[in-house]
Motif scaffolding. Structure first.
Motif, PDB file in Angstrom:
ATOM      1  N   ALA A 110      44.823  29.291  35.009  1.00 11.46           N
ATOM      2  CA  ALA A 110      43.524  30.622  34.339  1.00 11.46           C
ATOM      3  C   ALA A 110      42.121  30.420  34.825  1.00 11.46           C
ATOM      4  N   ARG A 173      46.332  37.094  35.820  1.00 10.99           N
ATOM      5  CA  ARG A 173      45.714  37.955  35.064  1.00 10.99           C
ATOM      6  C   ARG A 173      43.983  37.825  34.573  1.00 10.99           C
ATOM      7  N   ARG A 176      42.117  38.985  37.157  1.00 10.97           N
ATOM      8  CA  ARG A 176      41.984  40.381  36.930  1.00 10.97           C
ATOM      9  C   ARG A 176      40.420  40.713  35.951  1.00 10.97           C
ATOM     10  N   GLU A 177      40.935  39.853  34.666  1.00 16.47           N
ATOM     11  CA  GLU A 177      39.858  39.656  33.688  1.00 16.47           C
ATOM     12  C   GLU A 177      38.652  39.932  33.946  1.00 16.47           C
ATOM     13  N   ASP A 223      55.950  41.212  35.688  1.00 14.28           N
ATOM     14  CA  ASP A 223      55.083  42.420  36.060  1.00 14.28           C
ATOM     15  C   ASP A 223      54.787  42.410  37.206  1.00 14.28           C
ATOM     16  N   ALA A 226      52.025  41.929  39.441  1.00 10.34           N
ATOM     17  CA  ALA A 226      51.271  40.779  40.172  1.00 10.34           C
ATOM     18  C   ALA A 226      51.027  40.395  41.152  1.00 10.34           C
TER      19      ALA A 226
END
Length: 360
Positions: A110, A173, A176-177, A223, A226
């Motif tokens: 990440a 995640r 997208r953040e 999810d 995703a």
């Protein structure tokens, strides 16, 4: 979803093979030196979208410290040629300081994803999409079930697959953040397994096929947002018997690609791409002819086939022995690049499919 139907993919494997040696296909093809030329050739062939891989093991040699020098030729070469790029983050290889089976792996991937977004944004790159983890099912088998390459585990394929799923979800995640809104893709093997005649092996064969979809099922169960696009990698050896003998195209047991794509599209209810396909010479031209016919047939069946990626687009050294693998439109000989005429024509045939598609 995509402006271009035909893509070209540069081999980006970076795993550690059975003897512990690190594979670096980008260096092996000298694409890290000649990416500007490679992308210019690809663009001259009418291709405007490519798959590329960022070599995580070179970029993050120490935890949390990112040096993108190794990627700049790829990024700038694509930009100079006006190419859009689908970027892969983890192509079977992780940095030496990181154990893919550790709890740290998803968080590290990440963090790497965020750093990649920052770099590509700063470089003005035209990003077409993201592949967080390449071929989770194959990696789980080769690295977790049979010990064929890193992390060299035996009979722990499901555990490795779980880790890769966690990594994919964490990377999505983070993307997208970080404001990366491009499509999230998976690129998984599309296989078919054939039981032997007269044997009660149907359940075993179907279980093997189901295992190839398990990572996708797990991601979507946790999810549903995703995965935006389901990519499938399909080669001449993707159908086999339970004895691991390849089922050849044209044999009675061989299932047409159109049927495999139709069934997968129904199962996952998402846009589909053929994320990798191709064959070594002398089969390359004929194989892409078969793929063109089957892709058109799949479109006629109503499959939402959004793109098709010829992969590898460039000759590369074999993972296990470094042998010259002649494949794709761009050949190499004595340090020079050249274009295979038959592959050029095949790309043109593939490019004509979108105009005939009944679902657009």
């Amino acid at each position: 979803m995509f402006a271009d139907f035909v893509w070209g993919g540069f081999e980006g494997a970076s795993h550690r093979r059975h003897d512990g040696k690190r594979v670096d296909s980008i260096a092996g093809t000298q694409h890290d030196r000649w990416a500007m030329l490679d992308h210019a050739i690809l663009r001259s062939l009418g291709v405007r979208c490519a798959r590329e891989s960022l070599r995580w093991h070179l970029i993050e040699r120490r935890r949390g410290e990112y040096d993108f020098t190794s990627a700049l030729e790829q990024v700038r070469g694509a930009r100079a040629a006006g190419m859009r790029v689908v970027w892969g983050l983890c192509h079977w290889g992780v940095p030496d300081h990181l154990d893919v089976m550790s709890p740290e792996f998803p968080r590290a991937l990440a963090d790497f994803a965020r750093a990649c977004v920052r770099m590509l944004r700063a470089e003005g790159a035209d990003v077409a999409g993201w592949v967080p983890v390449n071929e989770m099912a194959f990696w789980a088998w080769a690295g977790g079930e049979t010990g064929g390459f890193g992390p060299y585990l035996m009979k722990r394929g499901d555990q490795l697959k779980h880790q890769l799923v966690r990594g994919h979800l964490a990377a999505v995640r983070a993307l997208r953040e970080a404001g990366a809104l491009e499509p999230i893709m998976v690129c998984e093997p599309l296989i078919w397994v054939v039981p032997r005649e007269g044997r009660n092996e149907e359940a075993q064969a179907r279980a093997e096929v189901e295992a190839s979809f398990a990572a996708l099922d797990q991601i979507l169960a946790e999810d549903a947002s995703a995965i935006d696009v389901v990519g499938f990698n399909y080669y001449p050896h993707n159908q086999w018997t339970l004895l691991r003998r390849t089922v050849r195209q044209g044999s009675r047991a061989y299932r047409p690609l159109r049927e495999l794509l139709r069934d997968a599209a129904r199962r996952f209810d998402r846009p589909i791409i053929i994320s990798e396909t191709g064959a070594e010479d002398p089969m390359g031209d004929a194989w892409l002819g078969y793929i063109a016919a089957e892709a058109q047939a799949a479109l006629d069946l109503g499959v939402d086939l959004q793109a098709l990626c010829v992969y590898p687009i460039l000759d590369y050294p074999g993972w296990d022995n470094g042998r010259h693998c002649p494949c794709g439109p761009i050949g190499t000989e004595d340090g020079r690049r050249f274009v295979r005429p038959g592959q050029r024509a095949a790309l043109q045939r593939l490019g004509a499919l979108r105009a005939r598609s009944p679902v657009r």
